[in-house]
Design an enzyme around this catalytic site. Structure first.
Site, PDB file in Angstrom:
ATOM      1  N   TRP A  44       0.842  -1.044   0.108  1.00  0.00           N
ATOM      2  CA  TRP A  44      -0.383  -0.090  -0.167  1.00  0.00           C
ATOM      3  C   TRP A  44       0.386   1.205  -0.204  1.00  0.00           C
ATOM      4  O   TRP A  44       1.558   1.379   1.039  1.00  0.00           O
ATOM      5  CB  TRP A  44      -0.893   0.088   0.961  1.00  0.00           C
ATOM      6  N   ASN A  46      -0.057   5.534   0.846  1.00  0.00           N
ATOM      7  CA  ASN A  46      -0.600   7.105   0.265  1.00  0.00           C
ATOM      8  C   ASN A  46       0.204   7.830   0.672  1.00  0.00           C
ATOM      9  O   ASN A  46       1.080   8.017  -0.953  1.00  0.00           O
ATOM     10  CB  ASN A  46      -1.510   6.792   1.387  1.00  0.00           C
ATOM     11  N   ASP A  47       0.227   9.057   0.763  1.00  0.00           N
ATOM     12  CA  ASP A  47       1.001  10.864   0.955  1.00  0.00           C
ATOM     13  C   ASP A  47       2.277  10.556  -0.050  1.00  0.00           C
ATOM     14  O   ASP A  47       3.188   9.726   0.699  1.00  0.00           O
ATOM     15  CB  ASP A  47       0.939  11.487   1.547  1.00  0.00           C
ATOM     16  N   GLN A  63       4.722   7.487   2.273  1.00  0.00           N
ATOM     17  CA  GLN A  63       3.759   5.976   3.158  1.00  0.00           C
ATOM     18  C   GLN A  63       3.631   5.072   2.874  1.00  0.00           C
ATOM     19  O   GLN A  63       2.739   4.970   1.971  1.00  0.00           O
ATOM     20  CB  GLN A  63       1.877   7.120   3.851  1.00  0.00           C
ATOM     21  N   SER A 107       2.915  10.682   7.875  1.00  0.00           N
ATOM     22  CA  SER A 107       4.071  11.667   6.488  1.00  0.00           C
ATOM     23  C   SER A 107       4.780  13.419   7.306  1.00  0.00           C
ATOM     24  O   SER A 107       4.889  13.582   8.763  1.00  0.00           O
ATOM     25  CB  SER A 107       2.507  12.813   5.755  1.00  0.00           C
ATOM     26  N   ARG A 170      -0.461  16.608  13.390  1.00  0.00           N
ATOM     27  CA  ARG A 170       0.662  15.708  12.280  1.00  0.00           C
ATOM     28  C   ARG A 170       1.752  16.916  10.645  1.00  0.00           C
ATOM     29  O   ARG A 170       0.749  17.554  10.779  1.00  0.00           O
ATOM     30  CB  ARG A 170       0.043  14.537  11.799  1.00  0.00           C
ATOM     31  N   ASP A 171       2.140  16.277  10.267  1.00  0.00           N
ATOM     32  CA  ASP A 171       2.602  15.860   8.615  1.00  0.00           C
ATOM     33  C   ASP A 171       3.816  17.647   8.174  1.00  0.00           C
ATOM     34  O   ASP A 171       3.261  18.693   8.050  1.00  0.00           O
ATOM     35  CB  ASP A 171       1.265  16.148   7.814  1.00  0.00           C
ATOM     36  N   GLU A 226      -4.855  18.646   6.908  1.00  0.00           N
ATOM     37  CA  GLU A 226      -4.395  17.342   6.765  1.00  0.00           C
ATOM     38  C   GLU A 226      -2.709  17.694   5.900  1.00  0.00           C
ATOM     39  O   GLU A 226      -3.450  18.650   5.084  1.00  0.00           O
ATOM     40  CB  GLU A 226      -4.606  16.278   6.858  1.00  0.00           C
TER      41      GLU A 226
HETATM   42  C1  FRU Z   1      -3.155  11.943   5.063  1.00  0.00           C
HETATM   43  C2  FRU Z   1      -2.509  11.800   5.837  1.00  0.00           C
HETATM   44  C3  FRU Z   1      -1.946  12.326   7.059  1.00  0.00           C
HETATM   45  C4  FRU Z   1      -1.054  11.038   7.885  1.00  0.00           C
HETATM   46  C5  FRU Z   1      -0.488   9.574   6.593  1.00  0.00           C
HETATM   47  C6  FRU Z   1      -0.895   8.504   7.260  1.00  0.00           C
HETATM   48  O1  FRU Z   1      -3.530  10.892   3.728  1.00  0.00           O
HETATM   49  O2  FRU Z   1      -3.523  10.726   6.780  1.00  0.00           O
HETATM   50  O3  FRU Z   1      -2.435  12.922   7.971  1.00  0.00           O
HETATM   51  O4  FRU Z   1       0.090  11.409   8.533  1.00  0.00           O
HETATM   52  O5  FRU Z   1      -1.694  10.381   5.759  1.00  0.00           O
HETATM   53  O6  FRU Z   1      -0.537   7.776   6.806  1.00  0.00           O
END
Ligand code: FRU
Length: 491
Positions: A44, A46-47, A63, A107, A170-171, A226
């Protein structure tokens, strides 16, 4: 040879650990694998994270769950490129292996400081106390070769949310202004339960001081922000973010979560970001989230985003993987204060053969070609009797994608045939008849990215063909003149 009990337990633990490090999901079917977009080897993603330039190479982290095609066990996957086009997989950069990030290396971003590549990320720890919640703190990891990263011994460097800050914290997106480092973070105001972006500063990277709130929702911009990013474009300051909780409004904000921006002007001395109260959605497709930018050595602002969306079906999941990143896009600001996105010029290097270079008179549909991965440039001119002009992509199994301008309401429509069409208003040149439409389309097996006009309108969506897609020019009504140039793109 008799094995005693403690000894056999030790052996079992060693074998288990061996499996832990090598166990990894693999891709079982290539049907939706993209040809020129960033994806993980399997599992998987994501970001995009840590988008930066270091030692002559662009670095993109993401991610990443290497063990399963679901959102869990967040690591940072890592790819590098010399040209933003050809990417190379590197070993996983960050593991969830410390008490402060044991439930996810979430992230964050990257910056070069004193010739080291520094990553700042959110460490996530789940807490169960009757309610389910996690604590989130900000940590550093440092590399002197751009490949192996050492976590800072005194992590976390920002251990708690600021005043009135909820656990969602976060982030971090880090940047330097004059001699000071700044970081912007997503947070929730726990008094108002609204999303906000907060800023910290540091002179040495390790000690951080809370500066204050950069911007916050006043009620209609979501309960949590986010992935904030903050940068200058054309003398203005842009706060880019991905809010959760914005209600759909007509054609706008149709995804479960959005990505968009505020334009304004920031005073570093007073921490005042005076901005228009308009949150402009950045992309109108189904799959675009958590965008992150960086500045190239030649001063361009480049953005990349997750080309998927939370909480939906992912057809590639049964093939052992989920998720991809968009093509890198250069951002500029139009004179009316809107971000224009255009594919980075380096992508021209992907063009292999010319599929088509022609001018057609289209009435109804006209077959162009069958192709998996291509760049298609269309310039259409038409008179006011026309109601639809664009393209149709047949995906097999009687399903098709329509991407067209609907002149009855001046809206561009991306319809994947799944009862979830996306549309947005587009300014069609109507100064001189005939009218015109310019579109640039990047197709890549299971994705479509559309750039309209000067890049003010984009659509990014995942699509799932069951056979090689057949692309048609589409014109409903009288004859449309269409210049079509198309290139097959390198794998
Ligand atoms: C955004 C998010 C971030 C977090 C990450 C976790 O898509 O939710 O806020 O850090 O993904 O995978």
């Amino acid at each position: 040879f008799k094995v005693n009990k403690p000894f056999s337990i030790i052996i079992l633990v060693i074998i288990f650990n061996l499996f832990e490090t090598v166990s990894c999901i693999s891709v079982t079917n290539e049907r939706y694998r993209l040809n020129y977009h960033i994806m993980s080897p399997a599992g998987w993603i994501n970001d995009p994270n840590g988008f930066s330039y270091y030692n002559g190479e662009y670095h993109v982290f993401y991610q990443y769950n290497p063990d399963d095609a679901t959102h869990a066990n967040m690591h940072w996957g890592h790819v590098t490129s010399e040209d933003l086009v050809h990417w190379k997989h590197l070993p996983i950069a960050l593991y969830q292996d410390q008490p402060y990030d044991v439930d996810g290396v979430y992230s964050g971003s990257g910056i070069v400081v004193n010739e080291s590549l520094v990553l700042m990320y959110t460490g996530n720890v789940n807490q169960i106390d009757g309610r389910d919640f996690s604590t989130q703190s900000q940590a550093l990891a440092i590399s002197s070769d751009g490949e192996s990263f050492i976590k800072y011994i005194n992590n976390p460097v920002i251990p708690f949310p600021p005043q009135n800050g909820g656990n969602d914290f976060r982030d971090p997106k880090i940047w330097k202004y004059n001699d000071t480092l700044y970081v912007v973070l997503g947070n929730q105001n726990n008094l108002t339960m609204q999303g906000r972006a907060v800023i910290y500063s540091s002179y040495d990277l390790f000690d951080w001081t809370y500066v204050g709130v950069l911007a916050e929702s006043t009620g209609s911009f979501g309960y949590m922000w986010e992935c904030p990013d903050f940068f200058e474009l054309n003398g203005f300051h842009i706060l880019l973010l991905s809010p959760q909780g914005i209600e759909a409004n007509g054609d706008d904000y149709q995804n479960i979560y959005q990505t968009g921006y505020f334009v304004g002007s920031y005073n570093y001395r007073t921490n005042n970001f005076s901005h228009s109260n308009t949150f402009i959605e950045l992309d109108h497709g189904h799959d675009f989230y958590a965008a992150q930018t960086m500045e190239t050595p030649d001063g361009r602002r480049i953005m990349i985003a997750w080309m998927d969306m939370w909480e939906r079906d992912y057809p590639e999941q049964e093939d052992g993987w989920v998720g991809a990143l968009t093509i890198p896009r250069e951002l500029t600001l139009s004179s009316s204060g809107r971000i224009l996105q255009n594919p980075v010029q380096e992508l021209i290097a992907l063009r292999t053969s010319t599929l088509l270079n022609t001018t057609l008179n289209v009435e109804g549909i006209s077959k162009l070609f069958d192709v998996h991965s291509a760049e298609i440039l269309i310039k259409a001119t038409f008179n006011d009797a026309i109601t639809q002009v664009g393209i149709r992509i047949e995906l097999g199994n009687n399903s098709c994608v329509l991407a067209y301008l609907d002149t009855s309401n001046n809206k561009f429509v991306l319809d994947r045939g799944d009862n979830d069409p996306r549309r947005t208003l587009i300014n069609v040149t109507n100064a001189n008849n005939p009218e015109a439409l310019e579109m640039r389309v990047f197709l890549d097996k299971s994705s479509i990215e559309i750039f309209l006009g000067d890049g003010e309108i984009t659509f990014s969506s995942r699509i799932y063909p069951s056979s090689t897609p057949a692309v048609y020019a589409l014109s409903n009504g009288t004859v449309t003149q269409m210049e079509v140039v198309a290139y097959e793109l390198e794998n």
